[in-house]
Enzyme design. Sequence first.
Site, mmCIF file in Angstrom:
data_model
loop_
_atom_site.group_PDB
_atom_site.id
_atom_site.type_symbol
_atom_site.label_atom_id
_atom_site.label_comp_id
_atom_site.label_asym_id
_atom_site.label_seq_id
_atom_site.Cartn_x
_atom_site.Cartn_y
_atom_site.Cartn_z
ATOM 1 C CD GLU A 279 -16.112 -6.689 -2.921
ATOM 2 O OE1 GLU A 279 -16.007 -7.882 -3.227
ATOM 3 O OE2 GLU A 279 -15.334 -6.133 -2.129
ATOM 4 C CB CYS B 7 -18.885 0.909 3.580
ATOM 5 S SG CYS B 7 -17.205 1.295 3.151
ATOM 6 C CB CYS C 273 -7.985 2.323 -5.439
ATOM 7 S SG CYS C 273 -7.458 3.852 -4.644
ATOM 8 C CB CYS D 67 -2.983 1.896 0.876
ATOM 9 S SG CYS D 67 -3.545 3.602 0.682
ATOM 10 C CB CYS E 142 -5.711 -1.268 0.496
ATOM 11 S SG CYS E 142 -7.329 -1.117 -0.272
ATOM 12 N N GLY F 282 -11.882 2.558 -3.872
ATOM 13 C CA GLY F 282 -11.545 3.793 -4.572
ATOM 14 C C GLY F 282 -11.240 4.942 -3.623
ATOM 15 C CD GLU F 283 -8.762 9.437 -1.970
ATOM 16 O OE1 GLU F 283 -8.091 8.914 -1.087
ATOM 17 O OE2 GLU F 283 -9.644 10.272 -1.724
ATOM 18 C CB SER G 47 -12.703 7.787 4.271
ATOM 19 O OG SER G 47 -11.435 7.352 4.690
ATOM 20 C CG ASN H 36 -9.671 -7.299 9.881
ATOM 21 O OD1 ASN H 36 -9.902 -8.144 10.735
ATOM 22 N ND2 ASN H 36 -10.247 -6.121 9.842
ATOM 23 C CB CYS I 241 -11.174 -1.153 6.981
ATOM 24 S SG CYS I 241 -10.510 0.346 6.314
HETATM 25 S S1 SF4 Z 1 -9.111 2.086 -1.657
HETATM 26 FE FE1 SF4 Z 1 -8.414 3.469 -0.018
HETATM 27 S S2 SF4 Z 1 -7.053 2.210 1.252
HETATM 28 FE FE2 SF4 Z 1 -7.314 1.145 -0.719
HETATM 29 S S3 SF4 Z 1 -5.579 1.790 -2.020
HETATM 30 FE FE3 SF4 Z 1 -7.318 3.189 -2.441
HETATM 31 S S4 SF4 Z 1 -7.025 4.906 -1.054
HETATM 32 FE FE4 SF4 Z 1 -5.729 3.245 -0.277
#
Ligand code: SF4
Length: 360
Positions: free
Chosen positions: A108, A123, A130, A134, A137, A177-178, A207, A306, A350
Amino acid sequence: MNAQLQTPSACPIAPPSTQEPLIGKSLEELRSLVKDMGEPAFRADQLHQWLYVHCVRNFDDMSNLKKSFRDKLAETHQVGSLSIAEKQVSQDGTTKYLFRLPDGKVVESVLMYFEERGTYALCLSTQVGCAVNCGFCATGKLGFMRNLSVAEIVEQYVYAQADSGKEVRNIVFMGQGEPMLNYDTVLQAIHILNKSAEVGMRHITISTSGIVPRIYDLAKEDMQLTLAISLHAPDNATREAIMPLNKKWPLEELMPALHHYVSTTGKRLTIEYILLAGVNDQPGHAHDLGKLLQGLKCNVNLIPYNPIGDAYGYKRPSGNAIHRFKDIVTAYGKKVTVRVERGVDIAAACGQLANKVQPV
Ligand code: SF4
């Protein structure tokens, strides 16, 4: 809800293909391709314009390229490799694109409009799923599936730019994703977005959840982009409870990396802090955050959580708790903003990107 959902039939769809995409190639790579095809060098410049300035989706639209050249190109290449699986438009104008990748997986991107600045920001995602996981998330719950390629990252931008008809001048690598775990590819994509699509380096933000070795690597790159750190807690115990990666890179390692980044690049960091009621939003957390950030050149961006139903058991803090937290951190001399969430009604905010359409 007035959110609009556009099914694939309402959106332009590129047919699936195994041919190599042209989007994602630099001008130098296009010149080399054109030369190998026995065409004059200016054809590469024309091709480059069609891909990154006009953002066309098929060869037939490249009207100043002779038909024989277009046909020859189409034998081995396609313009782009993504197709649109779903597009949702929020009441506030935020648009969420769900792209289908050549292997059937989906990812997305979110296009947001900031009225006060009159600008659009996109974004972008860098991975399918990922591994960082977290606790708050939705993407983390998918697990890691694979890295995106340079072409797949750049095409999210080219597609959104063309589809929206807007000038999208700000890019944040804050989608699924990271980015630092797909580091080389993300940097290559940034170079294409900067040089070919002419997105200013100062308008690009990466980020990260805090992949410490890559923060040291990025400090060496001499790039004028903005680095945002998802800190989300001022102490190891709280951070570890919501971000398992803190076990690997605790604050004793992360903070020196951030100080090193600032002293090497001179750039101001953005500290992202998601506010979870009763977890990390208490006055004590705010004081600890203020102290932790003393001496670090940074702004703080608070993100009230959220809730995604009751999925993860977290709650959004009250307005009072948010303002109290902001005031305390501000008193430590930091510029603190509270993020205005976009696209809440289409789950585009987010931490909410979860690939609702399943792979074929
Ligand atoms: S996408 Fe970002 S917020 Fe979500 S698990 Fe991965 S690093 Fe964490």
